[in-house]
Design an enzyme around this catalytic site. Sequence first.
Site, PDB file in Angstrom:
ATOM      1  N   LYS A 145       0.827  -1.207   0.000  1.00 17.47           N
ATOM      2  CA  LYS A 145       0.000   0.000   0.000  1.00 17.47           C
ATOM      3  C   LYS A 145       0.864   1.261   0.000  1.00 17.47           C
ATOM      4  O   LYS A 145       0.565   2.237  -0.688  1.00 17.47           O
ATOM      5  CB  LYS A 145      -0.915   0.014   1.227  1.00 17.47           C
ATOM      6  CG  LYS A 145      -2.026  -1.022   1.202  1.00 17.47           C
ATOM      7  CD  LYS A 145      -3.103  -0.660   0.211  1.00 17.47           C
ATOM      8  CE  LYS A 145      -4.279  -1.614   0.304  1.00 17.47           C
ATOM      9  NZ  LYS A 145      -5.343  -1.275  -0.686  1.00 17.47           N
ATOM     10  N   LYS A 228      -7.744 -13.518 -11.499  1.00 18.65           N
ATOM     11  CA  LYS A 228      -8.815 -13.360 -10.518  1.00 18.65           C
ATOM     12  C   LYS A 228      -9.681 -12.140 -10.803  1.00 18.65           C
ATOM     13  O   LYS A 228      -9.190 -11.075 -11.140  1.00 18.65           O
ATOM     14  CB  LYS A 228      -8.180 -13.239  -9.126  1.00 18.65           C
ATOM     15  CG  LYS A 228      -9.179 -13.208  -7.990  1.00 18.65           C
ATOM     16  CD  LYS A 228      -8.437 -13.131  -6.660  1.00 18.65           C
ATOM     17  CE  LYS A 228      -9.396 -13.062  -5.483  1.00 18.65           C
ATOM     18  NZ  LYS A 228      -8.685 -12.954  -4.189  1.00 18.65           N
ATOM     19  N   LYS A 231     -12.361  -5.879  -8.071  1.00 16.65           N
ATOM     20  CA  LYS A 231     -12.870  -4.532  -8.321  1.00 16.65           C
ATOM     21  C   LYS A 231     -11.795  -3.629  -8.899  1.00 16.65           C
ATOM     22  O   LYS A 231     -12.037  -2.865  -9.831  1.00 16.65           O
ATOM     23  CB  LYS A 231     -13.404  -3.932  -7.015  1.00 16.65           C
ATOM     24  CG  LYS A 231     -14.563  -4.689  -6.416  1.00 16.65           C
ATOM     25  CD  LYS A 231     -14.898  -4.183  -5.019  1.00 16.65           C
ATOM     26  CE  LYS A 231     -15.911  -5.072  -4.332  1.00 16.65           C
ATOM     27  NZ  LYS A 231     -16.141  -4.689  -2.933  1.00 16.65           N
TER      28      LYS A 231
END
Length: 363
Positions: A145, A228, A231
């Site tokens: 992140k 996969k 979103k």
Amino acid sequence: MTFIEGTPTQKNPNKFGFSFTYPYLCKKYKNKYMKEIVLSGIRPTGNLHLGNYYGAVQNFVKMQEDYNCYYFIADWHSLTSHPKPEDIQQSARTILAEYLACGIDPEKSTIYIQSDVPDTIELYLYLNMNCYLGELERVTTFKEKARKQPDNVNAGLLTYPTLMAADILQHRAAKVPVGKDQEQNMEMARKCARRFNNIYGVEFFPEPQNFYFGDHAIKIPGLDGSGKMGKSEGNCIYLYEDAKSIEKKVKRAVTDSGPTEPNQQKPEVIQNLFTLMEIASSKDTYDYFNEKWNDMSIRYGDMKKQLAEDIVKTLAPIRERILEYKSNQELLDKVAKMGAEKAHESAAATLREVRKIIGFKVY
């Protein structure tokens, strides 16, 4: 826990509008609290998609019968990406409506919104006091992140594992369904439990274990051939989508130029379509197109058309229920309130013991 007694015909409408027969309620809650506790949370960062449904939510519905399940919407976790204030409640209600539409039952499971249970933050504080900067900085999800959003490396990202640990430990959950990307965070949750027990010389917190669905887990591929469905990848079919939208997306799914020899192994982009067909279509339909692949006569246009029709048919009843629940804000509020009270009861009992163990006044 106080169990209510009564006659088989007597009804007890509770303040949330749900009605139960007394002995049924008594038996139900006795059984519920003997079951192992399972917990799972989802960030309200968008709508549920096929991957969420077949990869997790479908199994959550089945687990309600065998476990004492807590399913929460992790709106505090979403603050690391600074969502707009007006989106926070709406996003949480969206996931709540979709969970209900998929079959998660608020009478069998505890469904709640994370920020409705403030006890979590108190436990989060205590666990943070026992964690160290170095170990938090080594967590892979934090490093990823930080790399992806260098201008927003906030303390919430760093202490994400301790908030996750608080989510789990406040209910003293035994099992947590997780993906591979959360395994290190689960180890941190176990470390938090062990460290608290060791510091205060108690055996209070159980060490939560990763829960895998095994043969029941289905990895749903994306429509872009990249693996996969997700979103962030933009390759999803959402549960709320209408027929026209689904047909358009499936039509654009990545393919190749076709097989070059009989019984050829399918490349990933083609296997992805067959995987989707395996879950959405009948066995006869799957076998028909598989035979067409093997004899080199397959027409991708025909396959995509059939696949889109079958996905639309599969999702139609779920979509209908999503629209029904989303239009009934009063019911969603009742479900959220009931879930919050049940989750608070569990968390508050844990916090009373934690405060006593640490040495604070118990309220």
